[in-house]
Motif scaffolding. Structure first.
Motif, PDB file in Angstrom:
ATOM      1  N   LEU A 132       0.803  -1.221   0.000  1.00 59.19           N
ATOM      2  CA  LEU A 132       0.000   0.000   0.000  1.00 59.19           C
ATOM      3  C   LEU A 132       0.839   1.275   0.000  1.00 59.19           C
ATOM      4  CD1 LEU A 132      -2.713  -1.163   2.551  1.00 59.19           C
ATOM      5  CD2 LEU A 132      -2.854  -1.123   0.058  1.00 59.19           C
ATOM      6  N   ARG A 133       2.144   1.145  -0.069  1.00 55.55           N
ATOM      7  CA  ARG A 133       3.041   2.301  -0.083  1.00 55.55           C
ATOM      8  C   ARG A 133       3.104   2.901  -1.494  1.00 55.55           C
ATOM      9  NH1 ARG A 133       3.644   4.568   4.149  1.00 55.55           N
ATOM     10  NH2 ARG A 133       5.639   5.355   3.514  1.00 55.55           N
ATOM     11  N   PRO A 134       3.490   4.187  -1.614  1.00 53.67           N
ATOM     12  CA  PRO A 134       3.456   4.845  -2.926  1.00 53.67           C
ATOM     13  C   PRO A 134       4.693   4.612  -3.797  1.00 53.67           C
ATOM     14  CG  PRO A 134       4.022   6.431  -1.247  1.00 53.67           C
ATOM     15  CD  PRO A 134       3.719   5.141  -0.533  1.00 53.67           C
ATOM     16  N   ARG A 135       5.718   3.961  -3.301  1.00 56.76           N
ATOM     17  CA  ARG A 135       6.947   3.763  -4.072  1.00 56.76           C
ATOM     18  C   ARG A 135       6.992   2.362  -4.666  1.00 56.76           C
ATOM     19  NH1 ARG A 135       8.666   8.655  -4.900  1.00 56.76           N
ATOM     20  NH2 ARG A 135       8.799   9.851  -3.012  1.00 56.76           N
ATOM     21  N   ALA A 183      11.244   1.739 -15.782  1.00 61.02           N
ATOM     22  CA  ALA A 183      10.196   2.737 -15.578  1.00 61.02           C
ATOM     23  C   ALA A 183      10.754   3.994 -14.921  1.00 61.02           C
ATOM     24  CB  ALA A 183       9.073   2.158 -14.730  1.00 61.02           C
ATOM     25  N   ARG A 184      11.691   3.816 -13.988  1.00 63.40           N
ATOM     26  CA  ARG A 184      12.302   4.992 -13.355  1.00 63.40           C
ATOM     27  C   ARG A 184      13.132   5.783 -14.368  1.00 63.40           C
ATOM     28  NH1 ARG A 184      13.986   6.657  -7.878  1.00 63.40           N
ATOM     29  NH2 ARG A 184      15.686   8.126  -8.225  1.00 63.40           N
ATOM     30  N   GLY A 185      13.800   5.074 -15.286  1.00 69.10           N
ATOM     31  CA  GLY A 185      14.570   5.767 -16.309  1.00 69.10           C
ATOM     32  C   GLY A 185      13.684   6.529 -17.282  1.00 69.10           C
ATOM     33  N   ILE A 186      12.524   5.981 -17.593  1.00 70.46           N
ATOM     34  CA  ILE A 186      11.624   6.632 -18.547  1.00 70.46           C
ATOM     35  C   ILE A 186      10.884   7.804 -17.901  1.00 70.46           C
ATOM     36  CG2 ILE A 186       9.511   6.300 -19.894  1.00 70.46           C
ATOM     37  CD1 ILE A 186      10.520   3.454 -20.480  1.00 70.46           C
ATOM     38  N   GLY A 191      11.443   9.107 -14.676  1.00 68.40           N
ATOM     39  CA  GLY A 191      12.235   9.930 -13.772  1.00 68.40           C
ATOM     40  C   GLY A 191      11.820   9.840 -12.321  1.00 68.40           C
ATOM     41  N   THR A 192      10.852   9.000 -11.992  1.00 67.66           N
ATOM     42  CA  THR A 192      10.401   8.827 -10.613  1.00 67.66           C
ATOM     43  C   THR A 192      10.050   7.370 -10.379  1.00 67.66           C
ATOM     44  OG1 THR A 192       8.816   9.530  -8.943  1.00 67.66           O
ATOM     45  CG2 THR A 192       8.002   9.388 -11.199  1.00 67.66           C
ATOM     46  N   ASP A 193      10.039   6.972  -9.113  1.00 73.31           N
ATOM     47  CA  ASP A 193       9.626   5.601  -8.792  1.00 73.31           C
ATOM     48  C   ASP A 193       8.283   5.580  -8.066  1.00 73.31           C
ATOM     49  OD1 ASP A 193      10.456   6.624  -6.389  1.00 73.31           O
ATOM     50  OD2 ASP A 193      11.468   4.796  -5.729  1.00 73.31           O
ATOM     51  N   HIS A 194       7.519   6.655  -8.223  1.00 70.11           N
ATOM     52  CA  HIS A 194       6.194   6.699  -7.642  1.00 70.11           C
ATOM     53  C   HIS A 194       5.269   5.758  -8.409  1.00 70.11           C
ATOM     54  CE1 HIS A 194       2.657   8.520  -5.701  1.00 70.11           C
ATOM     55  NE2 HIS A 194       3.536   8.901  -4.784  1.00 70.11           N
ATOM     56  N   VAL A 195       4.322   5.147  -7.713  1.00 76.15           N
ATOM     57  CA  VAL A 195       3.479   4.117  -8.332  1.00 76.15           C
ATOM     58  C   VAL A 195       2.625   4.676  -9.462  1.00 76.15           C
ATOM     59  CG1 VAL A 195       1.571   2.515  -7.892  1.00 76.15           C
ATOM     60  CG2 VAL A 195       3.419   2.698  -6.256  1.00 76.15           C
ATOM     61  N   ASP A 196       2.047   5.861  -9.281  1.00 73.93           N
ATOM     62  CA  ASP A 196       1.194   6.392 -10.346  1.00 73.93           C
ATOM     63  C   ASP A 196       1.946   7.258 -11.345  1.00 73.93           C
ATOM     64  OD1 ASP A 196       1.626   8.539  -8.743  1.00 73.93           O
ATOM     65  OD2 ASP A 196      -0.485   9.041  -8.407  1.00 73.93           O
ATOM     66  N   GLY A 197       3.271   7.347 -11.258  1.00 70.04           N
ATOM     67  CA  GLY A 197       4.065   8.005 -12.285  1.00 70.04           C
ATOM     68  C   GLY A 197       4.480   9.419 -12.007  1.00 70.04           C
ATOM     69  N   HIS A 198       3.904  10.067 -10.988  1.00 69.35           N
ATOM     70  CA  HIS A 198       4.329  11.444 -10.670  1.00 69.35           C
ATOM     71  C   HIS A 198       4.286  11.651  -9.168  1.00 69.35           C
ATOM     72  CE1 HIS A 198       0.135  12.602  -9.949  1.00 69.35           C
ATOM     73  NE2 HIS A 198      -0.161  11.977 -11.075  1.00 69.35           N
ATOM     74  N   GLU A 199       5.100  12.590  -8.720  1.00 70.02           N
ATOM     75  CA  GLU A 199       5.172  12.910  -7.300  1.00 70.02           C
ATOM     76  C   GLU A 199       3.975  13.757  -6.906  1.00 70.02           C
ATOM     77  OE1 GLU A 199       7.520  11.958  -5.079  1.00 70.02           O
ATOM     78  OE2 GLU A 199       8.576  10.818  -6.619  1.00 70.02           O
ATOM     79  N   PRO A 200       3.432  13.538  -5.713  1.00 69.13           N
ATOM     80  CA  PRO A 200       2.335  14.421  -5.265  1.00 69.13           C
ATOM     81  C   PRO A 200       2.858  15.810  -4.951  1.00 69.13           C
ATOM     82  CG  PRO A 200       2.932  12.883  -3.532  1.00 69.13           C
ATOM     83  CD  PRO A 200       3.730  12.504  -4.747  1.00 69.13           C
ATOM     84  N   GLU A 201       2.023  16.828  -5.175  1.00 65.12           N
ATOM     85  CA  GLU A 201       2.431  18.208  -4.936  1.00 65.12           C
ATOM     86  C   GLU A 201       2.391  18.527  -3.474  1.00 65.12           C
ATOM     87  OE1 GLU A 201      -0.116  17.830  -7.461  1.00 65.12           O
ATOM     88  OE2 GLU A 201       1.433  17.732  -8.986  1.00 65.12           O
TER      89      GLU A 201
END
Length: 112
Positions: free
Chosen positions: A21-24, A97-100, A102-112
């Motif tokens: 359930l973690r975001p990473r 996926a991290r290379g493409i 740039g983040t390892d967040h599950v949904d693809g972007h960091e929360p603001e």
């Protein structure tokens, strides 16, 4: 012995679900691995834990209750090999996926 095994299966399962359930992405992969270990321990425990039981059958009358069932042991061994290969695949997908993105967040972007 049974209470220690039950507690370890419970702790592995709870830790695996919490990490899922973690975001990473890396934490999700570790959570999947912990759940796999918990399932392997559970299947292995279904083959009866015997301490001091002989591993070989002697000639004569055979009491099958004195021996562990070899089928769960073979299933767990196979599951360990498969889970190792899947973990390696997950890590390759994670790095790609991290290379493409740039983040390892599950949904693809960091929360603001």
């Amino acid at each position: 012995m049974e209470i220690i095994l039950a507690l370890s299966i419970g702790v592995l399962t709870a830790s695996g679900v919490w990490l899922l359930l973690r975001p990473r992405t890396f934490q999700v992969i570790i959570g999947l691995s912990l759940l796999g270990y918990a399932v392997n321990l559970f299947i292995f425990a279904m083959g009866r834990l015997k301490q001091g039981a002989p591993p070989l059958v002697s000639s004569g009358e055979v009491d099958t209750t004195a021996f562990a069932d070899p089928v769960p042991q073979a299933l767990v061994l196979t599951a360990i090999v498969i889970s190792f290969a899947l973990t390696a695949l997950y890590l390759v997908v994670l790095l790609t996926a991290r290379g493409i993105t740039g983040t390892d967040h599950v949904d693809g972007h960091e929360p603001e």
